[in-house]
Design a protein around this motif. Structure first.
Motif, PDB file in Angstrom:
ATOM      1  N   GLY A  73       0.797  -1.212   0.000  1.00 31.23           N
ATOM      2  CA  GLY A  73       0.000   0.000   0.000  1.00 31.23           C
ATOM      3  C   GLY A  73       0.828   1.261   0.000  1.00 31.23           C
ATOM      4  N   GLY A  74       2.039   1.185  -0.568  1.00 32.20           N
ATOM      5  CA  GLY A  74       2.915   2.344  -0.630  1.00 32.20           C
ATOM      6  C   GLY A  74       3.818   2.507   0.573  1.00 32.20           C
ATOM      7  N   ASN A  75       3.714   1.611   1.558  1.00 30.02           N
ATOM      8  CA  ASN A  75       4.551   1.679   2.754  1.00 30.02           C
ATOM      9  C   ASN A  75       5.971   1.254   2.398  1.00 30.02           C
ATOM     10  OD1 ASN A  75       5.926   0.821   5.224  1.00 30.02           O
ATOM     11  ND2 ASN A  75       3.946   1.089   6.230  1.00 30.02           N
ATOM     12  N   LYS A  76       6.915   2.204   2.391  1.00 27.31           N
ATOM     13  CA  LYS A  76       8.277   1.940   1.941  1.00 27.31           C
ATOM     14  C   LYS A  76       8.996   0.958   2.856  1.00 27.31           C
ATOM     15  CE  LYS A  76       7.810   5.297  -1.167  1.00 27.31           C
ATOM     16  NZ  LYS A  76       6.576   5.932  -0.665  1.00 27.31           N
ATOM     17  N   LEU A  77       8.801   1.083   4.155  1.00 28.04           N
ATOM     18  CA  LEU A  77       9.485   0.201   5.093  1.00 28.04           C
ATOM     19  C   LEU A  77       9.026  -1.247   4.918  1.00 28.04           C
ATOM     20  CD1 LEU A  77      11.428  -0.203   7.437  1.00 28.04           C
ATOM     21  CD2 LEU A  77       9.555   0.366   9.018  1.00 28.04           C
ATOM     22  N   ALA A  78       7.689  -1.429   4.782  1.00 30.53           N
ATOM     23  CA  ALA A  78       7.152  -2.783   4.599  1.00 30.53           C
ATOM     24  C   ALA A  78       7.630  -3.374   3.280  1.00 30.53           C
ATOM     25  CB  ALA A  78       5.630  -2.750   4.656  1.00 30.53           C
ATOM     26  N   ALA A  79       7.666  -2.544   2.228  1.00 30.33           N
ATOM     27  CA  ALA A  79       8.133  -3.020   0.929  1.00 30.33           C
ATOM     28  C   ALA A  79       9.594  -3.435   1.001  1.00 30.33           C
ATOM     29  CB  ALA A  79       7.930  -1.949  -0.133  1.00 30.33           C
ATOM     30  N   ALA A  80      10.420  -2.620   1.657  1.00 33.76           N
ATOM     31  CA  ALA A  80      11.838  -2.940   1.781  1.00 33.76           C
ATOM     32  C   ALA A  80      12.045  -4.246   2.536  1.00 33.76           C
ATOM     33  CB  ALA A  80      12.566  -1.793   2.485  1.00 33.76           C
ATOM     34  N   ARG A  81      11.282  -4.436   3.612  1.00 33.83           N
ATOM     35  CA  ARG A  81      11.409  -5.678   4.377  1.00 33.83           C
ATOM     36  C   ARG A  81      11.017  -6.902   3.544  1.00 33.83           C
ATOM     37  NH1 ARG A  81       8.705  -3.576  10.103  1.00 33.83           N
ATOM     38  NH2 ARG A  81      10.613  -2.589  10.938  1.00 33.83           N
ATOM     39  N   SER A  82       9.958  -6.764   2.753  1.00 34.13           N
ATOM     40  CA  SER A  82       9.529  -7.899   1.931  1.00 34.13           C
ATOM     41  C   SER A  82      10.555  -8.246   0.866  1.00 34.13           C
ATOM     42  CB  SER A  82       8.173  -7.592   1.274  1.00 34.13           C
ATOM     43  OG  SER A  82       8.312  -6.607   0.270  1.00 34.13           O
ATOM     44  N   LEU A  83      11.355  -7.240   0.439  1.00 36.64           N
ATOM     45  CA  LEU A  83      12.380  -7.457  -0.577  1.00 36.64           C
ATOM     46  C   LEU A  83      13.714  -7.863   0.023  1.00 36.64           C
ATOM     47  CD1 LEU A  83      11.620  -4.361  -2.848  1.00 36.64           C
ATOM     48  CD2 LEU A  83      11.139  -6.755  -3.385  1.00 36.64           C
ATOM     49  N   GLY A  84      13.832  -7.794   1.356  1.00 36.31           N
ATOM     50  CA  GLY A  84      15.085  -8.165   1.994  1.00 36.31           C
ATOM     51  C   GLY A  84      16.178  -7.122   1.838  1.00 36.31           C
TER      52      GLY A  84
END
Length: 540
Positions: free
Chosen positions: A512-523
């Motif tokens: 949903g555009g959350n940069k921190l969550a996206a970064a964590r999912s990408l490692g």
């Protein structure tokens, strides 16, 4: 064959070869030719990958058609030393007989992508690694040229690596195509010009070991027919010919240039044999017909169906065709991102308990391993008719792959870049659906044929629709293809960067555009994510 089946068979091959699982791979090192065709094509791609992976515990490995390691790029000394201790050194022959099951040797054996994680390695010393391997197939000859692999410690994988190796392998294939002999390049140009005029009628181009054929030709011809066409010279412009099926055809021959192969335009005479109808061809079904038949058969007999393919290839459309007028209960893997997994799974279980309505799960590849396992158990127990869609099988986690395998029938949809010969016919059909009297000029069609279509049929449909709206009548020329030009005007990205950008976009959408969550999912770190977004022209 599922991933688990492929690995089990590979283990069996290693056992039959007498390989001791406790030993490290044997060394059989020989000099590497730095000017080989494969290395020349791969060098710029590997350079870009290495720049991205610097400082990570990831090793890039390239093997040639003999499965000899010809290039290695390590992100850290620790991963370099670790793979080196296990036989991954320049010039080493890395076959299954010497290295067991892994994503270099086994991909070479299968000629198909494969992920091998930890305990799936046959040799015990290699179980600390995971690896993604992808075959490099020459676009013209369809021969295996090599294998591209990313190897890393089990705990160091992230979501960016899988699409990176796939798109990098395709980029190397594109470089190989550019290196192709001039006679083959000339044949392709002549073939494409004639294919626009033929509008989907059977067409074949042959130059040495290169064979080009559109869908109408592949549905019609058997392997023996290609061999027979290869013996025909262009001494006459038109000749009659009998196919192995018994069909009589006229062949119109066009030589691309002296010594550069021949393009065969195939026109019907009449079929022969007891099963032939007068004036009609004897042929196999086309790809589109086979897809339609599979869907109709599953619908008629209420067989469970899984539709696998890249985004934009028509997965959701196939599901709608399958369950038309059946009032299905619809689920989407994206829904799980907006509600608790337990609630999503409970809704699915409740729906499967009512056999009067079919259940459809779209985007199953977005399910977590835990939800995929639970969904597989629920589907195994139900008598309800169901269908699902997902990304290609080689990109799936083991649990989602098992979920896809729970269906009785699997329908695989090819990406548009592997069936570009269909583009002229697809464009005509789309214009008909839009009720547009406009037509694409040869130059515009060549522009469409030159594009790789990462968005597949959906991207082509959007391009055709936009062009038809701008030019409601008359000719649509290449200058009207504004969407393609806008894409070209953005950051110039290679296949590797294109894959990374698409993966990051999907991660951002899921979060949903959350940069921190996206970064964590990408490692990766949030700082790295911001840097990559800036590099790829993604809006913050």
């Amino acid at each position: 064959m599922t991933t688990s089946d492929a690995i089990a068979v590979a283990w069996r091959r290693a056992e039959l070869a007498g390989l001791d699982p406790l030993l490290r791979p044997n060394a059989a090192v020989s000099p590497v030719k730095p000017t080989s065709r494969l290395l020349t094509a791969a060098a710029p791609v590997l350079d870009r990958m290495a720049s991205i992976l610097t400082g990570t515990n990831v090793c890039i490995i390239l093997a040639d058609r003999d499965v000899r390691l010809v290039d290695l790029r390590a992100g850290t000394t620790s991963i370099r030393d670790a793979v080196g201790e296990n036989g991954a050194v320049l010039g080493n022959l890395f076959s299954e007989e010497s290295s067991g099951t892994n994503s270099v040797a086994t991909v070479h054996e299968l000629r198909a992508p494969l992920t091998v994680t930890g305990e799936e390695h046959y040799l015990v010393p290699m179980k600390k690694f995971s690896c993604y391997g992808y075959p490099i197939i020459h676009p013209l000859t369809h021969r295996l040229e090599g294998v591209l692999d990313l190897t890393f410690f089990v705990d160091d994988g992230n979501a960016l690596l899988h699409p990176m190796v796939e798109h990098a392998a395709r980029d190397i294939e594109a470089q190989l195509l550019q290196q192709s002999p001039r006679d083959q390049q000339t044949l392709i140009e002549k073939y494409q010009r004639i294919s626009v005029r033929r509008r989907g009628a059977p067409l074949v181009g042959i130059a040495g070991d290169l064979i080009l054929a559109n869908s109408a030709a592949t549905a019609l011809l058997e392997p023996a027919d290609y061999a027979a066409l290869g013996t025909i010279t262009a001494e006459t412009s038109v000749t009659s010919h009998t196919l192995s099926s018994g069909a009589r055809v006229n062949l119109r021959l066009t030589r691309a240039m002296p010594g550069a192969g021949i393009v065969f335009e195939i026109d019907w005479l009449q079929a022969s044999g007891p099963s032939a109808k007068s004036g009609s061809p004897v042929r196999s079904r086309s790809r589109a017909e086979r897809v339609a038949t599979q869907i109709a058969d599953a619908r008629a007999h209420r067989r469970s169906l899984s539709v696998v393919g890249e985004r934009g290839t028509g997965r959701s459309t196939a599901l709608r065709q399958l369950t038309a007028d059946a009032d299905p209960v619809l689920f989407d893997g994206l829904d799980r991102l907006h509600e608790p997994e337990s609630a999503w799974l409970q809704r699915l279980v409740d729906a499967l308990e009512h056999a009067e309505r079919p259940v459809v799960i779209d985007n199953a590849h977005l399910l977590s391993p835990q939800v995929a396992r639970a969904a597989r158990t629920a589907l195994d127990r139900t008598s309800t008719w169901f269908a699902l869609s997902s990304d290609p099988v080689h990109l799936l986690s083991p649990d989602v792959s098992a979920l896809v395998d729970s269906s009785q029938v699997r329908l695989a949809l090819l990406p548009l870049r592997l069936r570009k010969h269909e583009i002229p016919a697809l464009v005509d059909a789309m214009l008909t659906t839009l009720a547009s009297p406009a037509r694409f000029t040869p130059a515009a069609l060549r522009t469409l044929l030159a594009h790789d279509w990462p968005g597949n049929d959906s991207e082509l449909r959007a391009e055709v629709t936009a062009a038809a709206r701008r030019r409601s009548a008359g000719d649509i020329s290449d200058v009207d293809l504004v969407r393609l030009k806008d894409r070209a005007a953005g950051p110039l990205l290679g296949a590797v960067d294109t894959a990374l950008r698409a993966t990051m976009e999907e991660a951002l959408a899921r979060s949903g555009g959350n940069k921190l969550a996206a970064a964590r999912s990408l490692g990766i770190s949030r700082t790295t994510l911001y840097k990559r977004m800036q590099t790829f022209g993604l809006s913050e």
